[in-house]
Design a protein around this motif. Structure first.
Motif, PDB file in Angstrom:
ATOM      1  N   ASP A  88     -49.368 -59.375   4.637  1.00 13.57           N
ATOM      2  CA  ASP A  88     -49.844 -58.496   3.667  1.00 13.57           C
ATOM      3  C   ASP A  88     -50.975 -57.609   4.278  1.00 13.57           C
ATOM      4  O   ASP A  88     -50.805 -56.502   3.981  1.00 13.57           O
ATOM      5  N   ARG A  89     -51.819 -58.200   4.900  1.00  5.61           N
ATOM      6  CA  ARG A  89     -52.844 -57.302   5.510  1.00  5.61           C
ATOM      7  C   ARG A  89     -52.406 -56.563   6.562  1.00  5.61           C
ATOM      8  O   ARG A  89     -52.554 -55.281   6.697  1.00  5.61           O
ATOM      9  N   GLN A  90     -51.356 -57.041   7.434  1.00  6.47           N
ATOM     10  CA  GLN A  90     -50.860 -56.170   8.471  1.00  6.47           C
ATOM     11  C   GLN A  90     -50.158 -55.118   7.935  1.00  6.47           C
ATOM     12  O   GLN A  90     -50.193 -53.525   8.439  1.00  6.47           O
ATOM     13  N   ALA A  91     -49.404 -55.581   6.773  1.00 10.21           N
ATOM     14  CA  ALA A  91     -48.667 -54.246   6.156  1.00 10.21           C
ATOM     15  C   ALA A  91     -49.538 -53.208   5.459  1.00 10.21           C
ATOM     16  O   ALA A  91     -49.432 -51.939   5.598  1.00 10.21           O
ATOM     17  N   SER A  92     -50.670 -53.630   5.152  1.00 12.51           N
ATOM     18  CA  SER A  92     -51.655 -52.714   4.497  1.00 12.51           C
ATOM     19  C   SER A  92     -52.300 -51.854   5.533  1.00 12.51           C
ATOM     20  O   SER A  92     -52.431 -50.524   5.425  1.00 12.51           O
ATOM     21  N   LEU A  93     -52.643 -52.297   6.470  1.00  9.03           N
ATOM     22  CA  LEU A  93     -53.022 -51.547   7.898  1.00  9.03           C
ATOM     23  C   LEU A  93     -52.228 -50.499   8.258  1.00  9.03           C
ATOM     24  O   LEU A  93     -52.567 -49.124   8.597  1.00  9.03           O
ATOM     25  N   GLN A  94     -50.714 -51.091   8.306  1.00 10.23           N
ATOM     26  CA  GLN A  94     -49.964 -50.012   8.710  1.00 10.23           C
ATOM     27  C   GLN A  94     -49.395 -48.909   7.774  1.00 10.23           C
ATOM     28  O   GLN A  94     -49.279 -47.676   8.407  1.00 10.23           O
ATOM     29  N   ARG A  95     -49.378 -49.289   6.592  1.00 11.40           N
ATOM     30  CA  ARG A  95     -49.331 -48.109   5.549  1.00 11.40           C
ATOM     31  C   ARG A  95     -50.448 -46.976   5.663  1.00 11.40           C
ATOM     32  O   ARG A  95     -50.395 -45.872   5.587  1.00 11.40           O
ATOM     33  N   LYS A 436     -56.134 -47.368  15.163  1.00 11.36           N
ATOM     34  CA  LYS A 436     -55.740 -47.283  16.822  1.00 11.36           C
ATOM     35  C   LYS A 436     -55.235 -48.587  17.072  1.00 11.36           C
ATOM     36  O   LYS A 436     -54.775 -48.620  18.194  1.00 11.36           O
ATOM     37  N   GLU A 437     -55.237 -49.638  16.319  1.00 12.74           N
ATOM     38  CA  GLU A 437     -55.126 -50.887  16.846  1.00 12.74           C
ATOM     39  C   GLU A 437     -53.481 -51.235  16.492  1.00 12.74           C
ATOM     40  O   GLU A 437     -53.268 -52.132  16.544  1.00 12.74           O
ATOM     41  N   GLN A 438     -53.044 -50.513  15.488  1.00 12.13           N
ATOM     42  CA  GLN A 438     -51.750 -50.604  14.935  1.00 12.13           C
ATOM     43  C   GLN A 438     -50.871 -50.334  15.869  1.00 12.13           C
ATOM     44  O   GLN A 438     -50.887 -49.722  17.047  1.00 12.13           O
ATOM     45  N   PRO A 439     -49.519 -50.984  15.905  1.00  9.78           N
ATOM     46  CA  PRO A 439     -48.257 -50.553  16.732  1.00  9.78           C
ATOM     47  C   PRO A 439     -48.133 -49.197  16.871  1.00  9.78           C
ATOM     48  O   PRO A 439     -48.011 -48.555  15.822  1.00  9.78           O
ATOM     49  N   GLY A 440     -47.772 -48.656  17.999  1.00  7.32           N
ATOM     50  CA  GLY A 440     -47.565 -47.551  18.166  1.00  7.32           C
ATOM     51  C   GLY A 440     -48.656 -46.599  18.630  1.00  7.32           C
ATOM     52  O   GLY A 440     -48.420 -45.328  19.243  1.00  7.32           O
ATOM     53  N   TRP A 441     -49.801 -46.867  18.450  1.00  6.42           N
ATOM     54  CA  TRP A 441     -51.042 -46.067  18.375  1.00  6.42           C
ATOM     55  C   TRP A 441     -51.784 -46.379  19.731  1.00  6.42           C
ATOM     56  O   TRP A 441     -51.558 -47.410  20.258  1.00  6.42           O
TER      57      TRP A 441
END
Length: 520
Positions: A88-95, A436-441
């Motif tokens: 859930d935390r990773q999802a929140s960060l990616q959103r 900037k730590e999220q996937p694709g960045w």
């Protein structure tokens, strides 16, 4: 300084969606090439009106595109959560990172992008009449935002009804009139929701500060209306009382000699009460002044005997004297000197730790356009290195973001071999540090900015999952729009403790002058 480019995503087919950017680009080019030369008064006003309608229609299309982009990205994240690929935390960060991509596209801060995304979602799903008026160019984006803001507390069904009721006055009322009308509709439809909204607003009370022109600043207090008005009334009452005779000859004489106006007295008194300072006591807080030696110590005429002197090494003052208060902007050199002298005059010689005035030297390139110094072998940015990066970047370095740099982080992650150095350091707000730590960045240093010969300033390129590249140059120490700071002196190093402790240092004119003063 920033530069933004978009790489192809590999989805260039013949669909209408793929052709829409090309059509919009052609329209933008046509507007840029258009001229108003030769038009009469009526035609000029017609152009103004049509362009205002065009801005409204463009805002409506932008809102639909924003809502669709966020919806698609959130759908992908939700699907990954359902497959248990993300927490859930990773999802929140990616959103949240997706909203930051919108910020880069709209060239605004992430906070503004969040508001734009919320407005877009409300217009597309819950306010059809307002969206229709915006699409037709009958209202501006700001007037649509007013409706969204004032009806935010209503449930979806009540919001649809409010939208219907307001449709008749969207194009007739002024901004304040529209805001009041929307507020009345909310009170009629759901008073409990309005009460809950005010309760939540009271929980968001806060104090803030922001720069104002001419070396001033605004101190704002957001609180419940009764408390704020009561505090202001008490301050006004105290101001009126200063004109009443007390019977004490000394006090009455001091009050009679006080020539401050009402506004100045109110401001001075409020600041003294809030800071807890006694009258005349200097403010015990650090205010950074970035200035050249010529601005701090004006030049002195050469010695009459023709011999070389320290005074000859001081850079003479000129019209190009430059002073910058990081985070607040430019300041006249004379004002900066007055501040320093006032602090020196009010400093307590027996308590230098609490009231002393400190001068900190930072190394710049010969042209003065970038700071050059400092590396560290530590894992985290601390101490002088952190302060160096904060002064170099002067805020979050991500384009269009005006937030302060709450964090200093590695451009190339420490876990991937990135050094804890000024070249690999970047001042960012907390949100962009997580984005900037999220996937694709990804982020990459293009120029270290540490060339003592005056090379390129520190430059970083930031890439997003959609292929957008945003480049960011470190701002000059004295802010954009400025020239180089004073030249470095090649004058003699004064004899004394400084020469012994740092024999390899080329002393600036300021240090040369201070060394002579200390020796005397």
């Amino acid at each position: 300084m920033t530069e933004t480019t978009v790489r192809g995503s590999g989805e260039c087919d013949a669909s209408s969606e793929a052709r829409l950017p090309d059509a919009l680009a052609a329209s933008l080019a046509a507007l840029g090439a258009a001229s108003v030369d030769g038009l009469g008064e009526a035609e000029l006003l017609e152009v103004v009106a049509l362009l205002e309608s065009t801005k409204g229609a463009a805002s409506a299309l932008q809102a639909r595109a924003t809502e669709r982009f966020v919806e698609q990205r959130d759908g992908l994240v939700s699907a990954a959560v359902a497959r248990e690929e993300l927490s859930d935390r990773q999802a929140s960060l990616q959103r949240r990172a997706a909203r930051s991509e919108v910020a880069l596209a709209r060239r605004v801060s992430p906070g503004q992008a969040d508001r734009h995304e919320g407005v877009a979602r409300a217009l597309v799903h819950e306010l059809p009449c307002t969206m229709a008026a915006l699409t037709a160019g009958q209202i501006s984006e700001w007037r649509a935002t007013i409706v969204v803001r004032e009806t935010a507390c209503l449930a979806a069904a009540d919001r649809l009804e409010a939208d219907r009721r307001l449709s008749g006055c969207l194009t007739t009322l002024g901004d304040q009139g529209l805001s009041r009308a929307a507020h009345r509709v909310c009170a009629d439809l759901d008073q409990a929701a309005l009460v809950e909204r005010r309760r939540r607003a009271a929980a968001s009370r806060r104090v803030g500060v922001r720069p104002a022109p001419d070396g001033m600043a605004w101190l704002s207090v957001l609180g419940p209306v009764a408390e704020v008005v009561g505090a202001y009334a008490a301050l006004r009452s105290a101001e009126r009382g200063r004109h009443v005779a007390t019977g004490d000859a000394r006090v009455d004489a001091e009050r009679a000699a006080d020539e401050r106006g009402e506004g100045a007295w109110l401001a001075d008194t409020a600041l003294e009460l809030l800071s807890g300072r006694a009258e005349g006591q200097p403010q015990p807080v650090e205010v950074a002044l970035v200035m050249s030696e010529a601005a701090l110590l004006p030049g002195v005429a050469p010695a009459s005997d023709g011999q070389a002197s320290v005074a000859q090494t001081i850079v003479a003052p000129a019209a190009g004297e430059q002073v910058e208060v990081p985070g607040f902007g430019a300041m006249p050199p004379e004002t900066a000197r007055e501040m320093v002298l006032r602090l020196l005059a009010g400093a307590d010689a027996d308590d230098a730790a609490s009231s002393g005035v400190w001068l900190r030297r930072l190394w710049t390139s010969p042209g003065g356009h970038e700071l050059v110094a400092m590396d560290s072998t530590r894992r985290l940015f601390h101490g002088g290195l952190r302060r160096f990066v904060e002064l170099r970047d002067q805020g979050c370095r991500v384009p269009w973001c005006d937030a302060p740099a709450r964090q200093v982080d590695h451009v190339e992650a420490f876990a991937r071999g990135g050094e804890t150095s000024a070249a690999n350091g970047l001042g960012v707000c907390q949100r962009h540090n997580l984005d900037k730590e999220q996937p694709g960045w990804s982020a990459e240093v293009l120029a270290s900015g540490l060339d003592p010969g005056g090379g390129r300033p520190h430059e970083v390129v930031l890439s997003t999952p959609t292929g957008v590249e945003s480049r960011s140059l470190a701002p000059p120490p004295l802010g954009h729009g400025r020239g180089a700071i004073g030249q470095v002196s090649t004058g003699p190093v004064p004899a004394g403790p400084m020469e012994v402790s740092h024999p390899d240092v080329l002393w600036s004119p300021l240090e040369v002058r201070l060394g002579e003063l200390f020796a005397a």
